[in-house]
Design a protein around this motif. Structure first.
Motif, PDB file in Angstrom:
ATOM      1  N   MET A   6       0.822  -1.210   0.000  1.00 27.40           N
ATOM      2  CA  MET A   6       0.000   0.000   0.000  1.00 27.40           C
ATOM      3  C   MET A   6       0.853   1.256   0.000  1.00 27.40           C
ATOM      4  O   MET A   6       0.541   2.233  -0.663  1.00 27.40           O
ATOM      5  CB  MET A   6      -0.911  -0.003   1.232  1.00 27.40           C
ATOM      6  CG  MET A   6      -1.879   1.161   1.257  1.00 27.40           C
ATOM      7  SD  MET A   6      -3.021   1.092  -0.129  1.00 27.40           S
ATOM      8  CE  MET A   6      -3.785   2.699   0.022  1.00 27.40           C
ATOM      9  N   CYS A   7       1.946   1.248   0.757  1.00 28.80           N
ATOM     10  CA  CYS A   7       2.693   2.482   1.009  1.00 28.80           C
ATOM     11  C   CYS A   7       3.927   2.620   0.140  1.00 28.80           C
ATOM     12  O   CYS A   7       4.500   3.681   0.048  1.00 28.80           O
ATOM     13  CB  CYS A   7       3.107   2.564   2.477  1.00 28.80           C
ATOM     14  SG  CYS A   7       1.701   2.522   3.590  1.00 28.80           S
ATOM     15  N   ASP A   8       4.382   1.542  -0.451  1.00 24.24           N
ATOM     16  CA  ASP A   8       5.627   1.596  -1.213  1.00 24.24           C
ATOM     17  C   ASP A   8       5.414   1.152  -2.648  1.00 24.24           C
ATOM     18  O   ASP A   8       6.239   0.475  -3.226  1.00 24.24           O
ATOM     19  CB  ASP A   8       6.691   0.734  -0.541  1.00 24.24           C
ATOM     20  CG  ASP A   8       7.029   1.254   0.837  1.00 24.24           C
ATOM     21  OD1 ASP A   8       7.353   0.424   1.691  1.00 24.24           O
ATOM     22  OD2 ASP A   8       6.951   2.470   1.025  1.00 24.24           O
ATOM     23  N   VAL A   9       4.276   1.466  -3.218  1.00 20.80           N
ATOM     24  CA  VAL A   9       3.990   1.070  -4.596  1.00 20.80           C
ATOM     25  C   VAL A   9       4.827   1.915  -5.533  1.00 20.80           C
ATOM     26  O   VAL A   9       4.882   3.141  -5.409  1.00 20.80           O
ATOM     27  CB  VAL A   9       2.492   1.256  -4.917  1.00 20.80           C
ATOM     28  CG1 VAL A   9       2.232   0.980  -6.387  1.00 20.80           C
ATOM     29  CG2 VAL A   9       1.673   0.334  -4.043  1.00 20.80           C
ATOM     30  N   LYS A  31      -4.726  10.746   7.446  1.00 22.14           N
ATOM     31  CA  LYS A  31      -5.283   9.432   7.105  1.00 22.14           C
ATOM     32  C   LYS A  31      -4.170   8.430   6.810  1.00 22.14           C
ATOM     33  O   LYS A  31      -4.279   7.248   7.159  1.00 22.14           O
ATOM     34  CB  LYS A  31      -6.218   9.554   5.906  1.00 22.14           C
ATOM     35  CG  LYS A  31      -7.494  10.320   6.199  1.00 22.14           C
ATOM     36  CD  LYS A  31      -8.390  10.387   4.976  1.00 22.14           C
ATOM     37  CE  LYS A  31      -9.643  11.200   5.262  1.00 22.14           C
ATOM     38  NZ  LYS A  31     -10.455  10.575   6.321  1.00 22.14           N
ATOM     39  N   MET A  32      -3.095   8.900   6.176  1.00 20.81           N
ATOM     40  CA  MET A  32      -1.985   8.009   5.890  1.00 20.81           C
ATOM     41  C   MET A  32      -1.325   7.528   7.182  1.00 20.81           C
ATOM     42  O   MET A  32      -0.999   6.347   7.328  1.00 20.81           O
ATOM     43  CB  MET A  32      -0.949   8.715   5.013  1.00 20.81           C
ATOM     44  CG  MET A  32       0.225   7.825   4.592  1.00 20.81           C
ATOM     45  SD  MET A  32       1.289   8.602   3.359  1.00 20.81           S
ATOM     46  CE  MET A  32       1.891  10.014   4.306  1.00 20.81           C
ATOM     47  N   GLN A  33      -1.155   8.447   8.143  1.00 17.98           N
ATOM     48  CA  GLN A  33      -0.568   8.053   9.416  1.00 17.98           C
ATOM     49  C   GLN A  33      -1.472   7.065  10.153  1.00 17.98           C
ATOM     50  O   GLN A  33      -1.014   6.056  10.699  1.00 17.98           O
ATOM     51  CB  GLN A  33      -0.325   9.307  10.272  1.00 17.98           C
ATOM     52  CG  GLN A  33       0.301   8.993  11.635  1.00 17.98           C
ATOM     53  CD  GLN A  33       0.540  10.249  12.443  1.00 17.98           C
ATOM     54  OE1 GLN A  33       0.251  11.354  11.982  1.00 17.98           O
ATOM     55  NE2 GLN A  33       1.067  10.095  13.635  1.00 17.98           N
ATOM     56  N   GLN A  34      -2.789   7.366  10.152  1.00 15.42           N
ATOM     57  CA  GLN A  34      -3.735   6.475  10.827  1.00 15.42           C
ATOM     58  C   GLN A  34      -3.751   5.100  10.160  1.00 15.42           C
ATOM     59  O   GLN A  34      -3.748   4.076  10.844  1.00 15.42           O
ATOM     60  CB  GLN A  34      -5.129   7.101  10.782  1.00 15.42           C
ATOM     61  CG  GLN A  34      -6.211   6.240  11.438  1.00 15.42           C
ATOM     62  CD  GLN A  34      -7.587   6.863  11.313  1.00 15.42           C
ATOM     63  OE1 GLN A  34      -7.723   7.970  10.793  1.00 15.42           O
ATOM     64  NE2 GLN A  34      -8.608   6.182  11.798  1.00 15.42           N
ATOM     65  N   PHE A  35      -3.727   5.112   8.835  1.00 16.71           N
ATOM     66  CA  PHE A  35      -3.743   3.835   8.128  1.00 16.71           C
ATOM     67  C   PHE A  35      -2.487   3.018   8.424  1.00 16.71           C
ATOM     68  O   PHE A  35      -2.541   1.815   8.654  1.00 16.71           O
ATOM     69  CB  PHE A  35      -3.849   4.098   6.625  1.00 16.71           C
ATOM     70  CG  PHE A  35      -3.714   2.862   5.793  1.00 16.71           C
ATOM     71  CD1 PHE A  35      -4.773   1.986   5.658  1.00 16.71           C
ATOM     72  CD2 PHE A  35      -2.515   2.579   5.166  1.00 16.71           C
ATOM     73  CE1 PHE A  35      -4.647   0.836   4.898  1.00 16.71           C
ATOM     74  CE2 PHE A  35      -2.378   1.428   4.413  1.00 16.71           C
ATOM     75  CZ  PHE A  35      -3.444   0.570   4.277  1.00 16.71           C
ATOM     76  N   ASN A  36      -1.332   3.711   8.435  1.00 17.87           N
ATOM     77  CA  ASN A  36      -0.085   3.006   8.710  1.00 17.87           C
ATOM     78  C   ASN A  36      -0.065   2.430  10.122  1.00 17.87           C
ATOM     79  O   ASN A  36       0.457   1.328  10.344  1.00 17.87           O
ATOM     80  CB  ASN A  36       1.105   3.941   8.514  1.00 17.87           C
ATOM     81  CG  ASN A  36       1.372   4.234   7.046  1.00 17.87           C
ATOM     82  OD1 ASN A  36       0.983   3.448   6.188  1.00 17.87           O
ATOM     83  ND2 ASN A  36       1.999   5.356   6.757  1.00 17.87           N
ATOM     84  N   GLU A  37      -0.623   3.186  11.083  1.00 19.50           N
ATOM     85  CA  GLU A  37      -0.661   2.677  12.450  1.00 19.50           C
ATOM     86  C   GLU A  37      -1.539   1.429  12.542  1.00 19.50           C
ATOM     87  O   GLU A  37      -1.174   0.437  13.179  1.00 19.50           O
ATOM     88  CB  GLU A  37      -1.183   3.773  13.380  1.00 19.50           C
ATOM     89  CG  GLU A  37      -0.198   4.936  13.561  1.00 19.50           C
ATOM     90  CD  GLU A  37      -0.795   6.066  14.386  1.00 19.50           C
ATOM     91  OE1 GLU A  37      -2.012   5.972  14.714  1.00 19.50           O
ATOM     92  OE2 GLU A  37      -0.075   7.039  14.697  1.00 19.50           O
TER      93      GLU A  37
END
Length: 375
Positions: A64-67, A164-170
């Motif tokens: 999700m984060c490193d595409v 939202k990105m921080q929340q999703f990563n957590e």
């Protein structure tokens, strides 16, 4: 102006572009906040959908984060990651900062007039285009400002995306840690079961080990004896094949067109009381050489199995039948382990003369066979 104008100016005449710019400016100033609010909401739905899909993968965080996106791949908010959307917005902001001084120059020149004619600096055709560029720039600049700084009623899209990105990563990290813990427990259970199974099998293995070694020594002895016998048999077979090849080559003292005639004469003499067999043999030889002359590059036409049933029935069993091929330049070779008559084609680029001689020999052989068929 040319670089910025070519990038932003739409197709059509200057007046239509000017009117389009007015609409763009009005939309950006009146409804900019709601547009980017819809953009953020759209991104949130797409992001949640991607989270559900990525949970099924082995490494969801990385997926999700490193595409990695290819440079030329079209990017939309539905399929973009949070990080890539923010990066694109920041890139747009940097480009606006770079273009800003050029826009200021345009604004300054719009206010200036020619000291002699008292007319504006830009002509009647250029003026609408310049204004369209400035309006477009201002509209984009206002939109980017809303994206990064928000409005009185809505927070900025960038800050919302980062949150939202921080929340999703957590959440993703928590899921990964939970999955790792469960995986570790499962691995420990499997390892314990494997250890017990190995201990139970160890006793049986020790009992069978000596028996297996004895059997292996016996099999090795038998295999060596069989290998030695096979080597001797292969030597005998090879020697027999070489002796047969030498005897066959000795039957063809003359190679070339005259040799072909001599071998066909031997065949005709041997089959003088069997005209049907002679016609069949000559017909098969004609077909063989006609195919080669028609398609010399086709290797299958130039390779004849020496033990092929059809070849032996029509040609090989008669006196002079195999010898015709030898006289025409065929060699005795093993192709893929199969004894064959083979006409090797010289390399046409590196040996043009050799290729021409080889092909001429094939054509002349075909002519000789055709003449013999008419007798």
């Amino acid at each position: 102006y040319s670089e910025f104008g070519m990038c932003l100016a739409p197709s059509g005449n200057a007046e239509e572009s000017s009117e389009g710019a007015k609409d763009t400016t009005s939309s950006a100033s009146d409804g900019g906040g709601s547009i980017f609010a819809r953009y953020a909401a759209k991104n949130t739905v797409a992001a949640k959908s991607k989270v559900k899909e990525e949970k099924k993968t082995e490494h969801p965080k990385q997926a999700m984060c490193d595409v990695d996106l290819e440079e030329d791949e079209p990017l939309s908010i539905e399929d973009a990651t949070f990080k890539s959307v923010i990066a694109d917005l920041e890139s747009l902001q940097e480009r606006l900062v770079t273009i800003g001084p050029k826009i200021e120059k345009f604004l300054t020149k719009l206010k200036e007039r020619d000291p002699v004619t008292k007319k504006p600096r830009y002509g009647a055709k250029t003026m609408p285009r310049i204004k369209h560029v400035i309006r477009t720039y201002k509209a984009i600049e206002q939109g980017v400002a809303i994206v990064f700084h928000g409005t009185y009623t809505d927070p900025s899209l960038v800050s919302s995306l980062r949150s939202k990105m921080q929340q999703f990563n957590e959440e993703l990290n928590a899921q990964i840690e939970s999955r790792k813990s469960q995986q570790q427990l499962e691995e420990n259970r499997v390892a314990n079961e494997k250890l017990l199974a190995e201990e139970r099998a160890n006793q049986q293995r020790l009992l069978e080990e000596q028996r297996r070694r004895n059997e292996e020594r016996e099999l090795a002895r038998l295999a060596e004896e069989a290998r030695q016998r096979r080597v001797e048999e292969e030597k005998c077979l090879l020697e027999a094949e070489r002796r047969a090849d030498r005897e066959l080559l000795e039957l063809v003292p003359t190679v070339g067109v005259e040799g072909v005639r001599e071998q066909i004469a031997r065949m005709r003499e041997a089959l003088k009381d069997d005209r049907a067999a002679l016609d069949t043999s000559l017909g098969s030889l004609y077909t063989l050489f006609e195919q080669i002359v028609r398609k010399p590059e086709e290797i299958n036409f130039r390779r004849v199995r020496r033990d092929h049933p059809k070849f032996m029935e029509d040609i090989g069993r008669h006196v002079g039948g195999r010898e015709v091929l030898i006289a025409a330049g065929f060699k005795l070779e093993k192709l893929d382990g199969v004894p064959s008559f083979f006409s090797k084609e010289p390399h046409i680029e590196s040996d043009m003369d050799g290729w021409s001689n080889w092909f001429d020999m094939l054509k002349k052989t075909l002519e000789v066979i055709e003449d013999e068929m008419l007798k």
